[in-house]
Design a protein around this motif. Structure first.
Motif, PDB file in Angstrom:
ATOM      1  N   THR A   1       2.225   5.939 -11.145  1.00  0.00           N
ATOM      2  CA  THR A   1       0.917   6.188 -10.529  1.00  0.00           C
ATOM      3  C   THR A   1       0.883   5.518  -9.155  1.00  0.00           C
ATOM      4  OG1 THR A   1      -0.039   4.235 -11.602  1.00  0.00           O
ATOM      5  CG2 THR A   1      -0.272   6.344 -12.751  1.00  0.00           C
ATOM      6  N   PHE A   2      -0.115   5.898  -8.353  1.00  0.00           N
ATOM      7  CA  PHE A   2      -0.218   5.329  -7.005  1.00  0.00           C
ATOM      8  C   PHE A   2      -1.666   4.981  -6.688  1.00  0.00           C
ATOM      9  CE2 PHE A   2      -1.354   9.689  -6.184  1.00  0.00           C
ATOM     10  CZ  PHE A   2      -2.217   9.644  -5.092  1.00  0.00           C
ATOM     11  N   HIS A   3      -1.858   4.104  -5.711  1.00  0.00           N
ATOM     12  CA  HIS A   3      -3.190   3.777  -5.207  1.00  0.00           C
ATOM     13  C   HIS A   3      -3.020   3.136  -3.826  1.00  0.00           C
ATOM     14  CE1 HIS A   3      -3.398  -0.751  -6.362  1.00  0.00           C
ATOM     15  NE2 HIS A   3      -2.140  -0.364  -6.290  1.00  0.00           N
TER      16      HIS A   3
ATOM     17  N   PHE B   1       2.820   1.845  -5.460  1.00  0.00           N
ATOM     18  CA  PHE B   1       3.249   2.536  -6.670  1.00  0.00           C
ATOM     19  C   PHE B   1       3.193   1.564  -7.853  1.00  0.00           C
ATOM     20  CE2 PHE B   1       6.186   5.437  -4.030  1.00  0.00           C
ATOM     21  CZ  PHE B   1       5.132   6.304  -3.784  1.00  0.00           C
ATOM     22  N   LEU B   2       2.673   2.035  -8.974  1.00  0.00           N
ATOM     23  CA  LEU B   2       2.589   1.236 -10.202  1.00  0.00           C
ATOM     24  C   LEU B   2       3.627   1.736 -11.209  1.00  0.00           C
ATOM     25  CD1 LEU B   2      -1.281   0.959 -10.568  1.00  0.00           C
ATOM     26  CD2 LEU B   2       0.301  -0.964 -10.372  1.00  0.00           C
ATOM     27  N   PHE B   3       4.538   0.832 -11.602  1.00  0.00           N
ATOM     28  CA  PHE B   3       5.633   1.167 -12.510  1.00  0.00           C
ATOM     29  C   PHE B   3       5.437   0.469 -13.862  1.00  0.00           C
ATOM     30  CE2 PHE B   3       7.396   1.742  -8.302  1.00  0.00           C
ATOM     31  CZ  PHE B   3       8.200   2.867  -8.436  1.00  0.00           C
ATOM     32  N   PRO B   4       6.115   0.973 -14.911  1.00  0.00           N
ATOM     33  CA  PRO B   4       6.106   0.261 -16.202  1.00  0.00           C
ATOM     34  C   PRO B   4       6.693  -1.146 -16.045  1.00  0.00           C
ATOM     35  CG  PRO B   4       6.959   2.497 -16.446  1.00  0.00           C
ATOM     36  CD  PRO B   4       6.837   2.246 -14.973  1.00  0.00           C
TER      37      PRO B   4
ATOM     38  N   VAL C   1       2.434  -2.406 -13.822  1.00  0.00           N
ATOM     39  CA  VAL C   1       1.116  -2.164 -14.407  1.00  0.00           C
ATOM     40  C   VAL C   1       0.573  -3.408 -15.116  1.00  0.00           C
ATOM     41  CG1 VAL C   1      -0.152  -0.828 -16.132  1.00  0.00           C
ATOM     42  CG2 VAL C   1       1.581   0.285 -14.712  1.00  0.00           C
ATOM     43  N   GLY C   2       1.449  -4.127 -15.816  1.00  0.00           N
ATOM     44  CA  GLY C   2       1.010  -5.218 -16.665  1.00  0.00           C
ATOM     45  C   GLY C   2       0.310  -6.352 -15.944  1.00  0.00           C
ATOM     46  N   ASP C   3       0.814  -6.770 -14.803  1.00  0.00           N
ATOM     47  CA  ASP C   3       0.210  -7.923 -14.118  1.00  0.00           C
ATOM     48  C   ASP C   3      -0.455  -7.558 -12.799  1.00  0.00           C
ATOM     49  OD1 ASP C   3       2.368  -7.342 -12.577  1.00  0.00           O
ATOM     50  OD2 ASP C   3       3.295  -9.340 -12.684  1.00  0.00           O
ATOM     51  N   HIS C   4      -0.704  -6.279 -12.597  1.00  0.00           N
ATOM     52  CA  HIS C   4      -1.309  -5.860 -11.326  1.00  0.00           C
ATOM     53  C   HIS C   4      -2.678  -6.484 -11.119  1.00  0.00           C
ATOM     54  CE1 HIS C   4      -4.018  -3.263  -8.956  1.00  0.00           C
ATOM     55  NE2 HIS C   4      -3.007  -3.248  -8.100  1.00  0.00           N
ATOM     56  N   ASP C   5      -3.564  -6.374 -12.113  1.00  0.00           N
ATOM     57  CA  ASP C   5      -4.927  -6.873 -11.961  1.00  0.00           C
ATOM     58  C   ASP C   5      -4.960  -8.383 -11.768  1.00  0.00           C
ATOM     59  OD1 ASP C   5      -5.830  -4.332 -12.222  1.00  0.00           O
ATOM     60  OD2 ASP C   5      -6.357  -4.507 -14.360  1.00  0.00           O
TER      61      ASP C   5
ATOM     62  N   LEU D   1      -2.528 -10.187 -10.278  1.00  0.00           N
ATOM     63  CA  LEU D   1      -2.007 -10.519  -8.952  1.00  0.00           C
ATOM     64  C   LEU D   1      -2.887  -9.975  -7.824  1.00  0.00           C
ATOM     65  CD1 LEU D   1       1.805  -9.854  -9.533  1.00  0.00           C
ATOM     66  CD2 LEU D   1       0.653 -12.072  -9.399  1.00  0.00           C
ATOM     67  N   HIS D   2      -3.611  -8.892  -8.119  1.00  0.00           N
ATOM     68  CA  HIS D   2      -4.451  -8.271  -7.089  1.00  0.00           C
ATOM     69  C   HIS D   2      -5.878  -8.102  -7.602  1.00  0.00           C
ATOM     70  CE1 HIS D   2      -0.835  -7.316  -4.755  1.00  0.00           C
ATOM     71  NE2 HIS D   2      -0.288  -6.906  -5.887  1.00  0.00           N
ATOM     72  N   PRO D   3      -6.590  -9.175  -7.861  1.00  0.00           N
ATOM     73  CA  PRO D   3      -7.964  -9.066  -8.366  1.00  0.00           C
ATOM     74  C   PRO D   3      -8.888  -8.404  -7.341  1.00  0.00           C
ATOM     75  CG  PRO D   3      -7.497 -11.320  -7.676  1.00  0.00           C
ATOM     76  CD  PRO D   3      -6.192 -10.592  -7.633  1.00  0.00           C
ATOM     77  N   GLY D   4      -9.712  -7.505  -7.858  1.00  0.00           N
ATOM     78  CA  GLY D   4     -10.678  -6.843  -6.973  1.00  0.00           C
ATOM     79  C   GLY D   4     -10.112  -5.682  -6.193  1.00  0.00           C
TER      80      GLY D   4
END
Length: 301
Positions: free
Chosen positions: A231-233, A250-253, A289-293, A295-298
């Motif tokens: 996925t992307f954002h 890009f968000l990877f497994p 995906v697992g630690d995205h939120d 490391l990048h809060p908000g």
């Protein structure tokens, strides 16, 4: 290494030579007739020559490679060039308005209409052909500098055509006020052209996102990432004149190897680049995906 396309340099040299020729023809027509419309037309040509000189420099400067002070290159000068050209067009329009009103109030005298019309008509033909050539070349090579110059040349041609119509009506009716009236009409026409160039200049300098490119990138990225389980954002892009710089995450497994993630990201970049009409340079940021939120809060984009 310079990336200037020979066709662009050739077109700009032709525009500069034609600009000086137009100025000579129009000043000759004004000296023959004393027409306010033709004087305004000649004033617009003075502005045009000045604008082409700066545009020629801008084209050369934009072709210079990146350096220590300009890591993204120099192509964004195209927006300065368009802004200066638009500003000069607006100044020419103001002068035409002033001169037309001054002559209307102060008294109207026009002579040697036939010779003046012939010279002015010659400039219409030359400017029409040159403007078409510059616009075509600018669009083929995605050159804002050439496209802006082509619009200015066509504006110059419309100004000359307005002068011809005004003088022709004056000759047919004997009403001298046709001359300043068409001078004012021409001023209004070139004000619109000047405003459009200024709008483009400001939009580019302020990194206004092109909606069409945003849609094309969204579609291509959605297709290419979905086919690879990614996925992307955080999609962003800006126009640097010759190229659009694109940033995307890009968000990877979580369990993917860095080597594999990098290969997939590179494949996606290459595939998306081939789908856009504009030249794009894509920079990607790889995330899990697992630690995205965490490391990048908000981060909602």
């Amino acid at each position: 290494m310079s990336y200037t396309i020979p066709a662009e340099s050739r077109a700009m040299r032709l525009s500069l030579a034609a600009g000086f020729l137009m100025l000579v023809l129009k000043m000759s027509a004004y000296l023959l007739t004393g027409s306010a419309a033709i004087l305004g037309d000649a004033a617009e040509s003075v502005v045009h020559v000045a604008a082409v000189i700066f545009a020629t420099y801008s084209l050369w400067f934009a072709a210079q490679p990146p350096d220590e002070n300009h890591r993204y290159g120099h192509s964004k000068i195209a927006f300065f060039s368009a802004g200066i050209e638009g500003s000069l067009i607006v100044l020419a329009a103001v002068f035409i308005i002033y001169e037309s009103i001054r002559r209307w109030i102060g008294g109207l005298t026009v002579s040697h209409l036939g010779d003046g019309l012939l010279l002015t008509f010659a400039t219409v033909l030359i400017n029409g052909g040159l403007g078409w050539y510059l616009l075509r070349t600018g669009r083929q090579h995605h050159s804002l500098i050439l496209t802006a110059n082509g619009r200015h040349v066509l504006t110059d041609g419309w100004t000359s055509l307005g002068a011809i119509i005004g003088l022709g009506l004056m000759h047919l009716t004997g009403w001298l006020w046709w001359d300043p009236v068409f001078g004012l009409i021409m001023a209004g026409n070139i004000l619109v052209s000047g405003y459009e160039l200024l709008r483009q200049s400001v939009a580019g300098l302020m990194d206004h996102a092109d909606p069409a490119l945003t849609h094309a990138l969204d579609e291509a990225l959605a297709r290419e990432t979905a086919s690879r389980g990614v996925t992307f954002h955080a999609l962003r892009h800006r126009n640097a004149g010759k190229v659009h710089y694109v940033d995307v995450h890009f968000l990877f497994p979580d369990d993917i190897a860095l080597r594999e993630a990098h290969r997939i990201a590179t494949d996606i970049e290459r595939a998306v680049t081939k789908t856009t009409a504009q030249a794009v340079h894509i920079t990607t940021h790889l995330e899990c995906v697992g630690d995205h939120d965490e490391l990048h809060p908000g981060d909602q984009l």
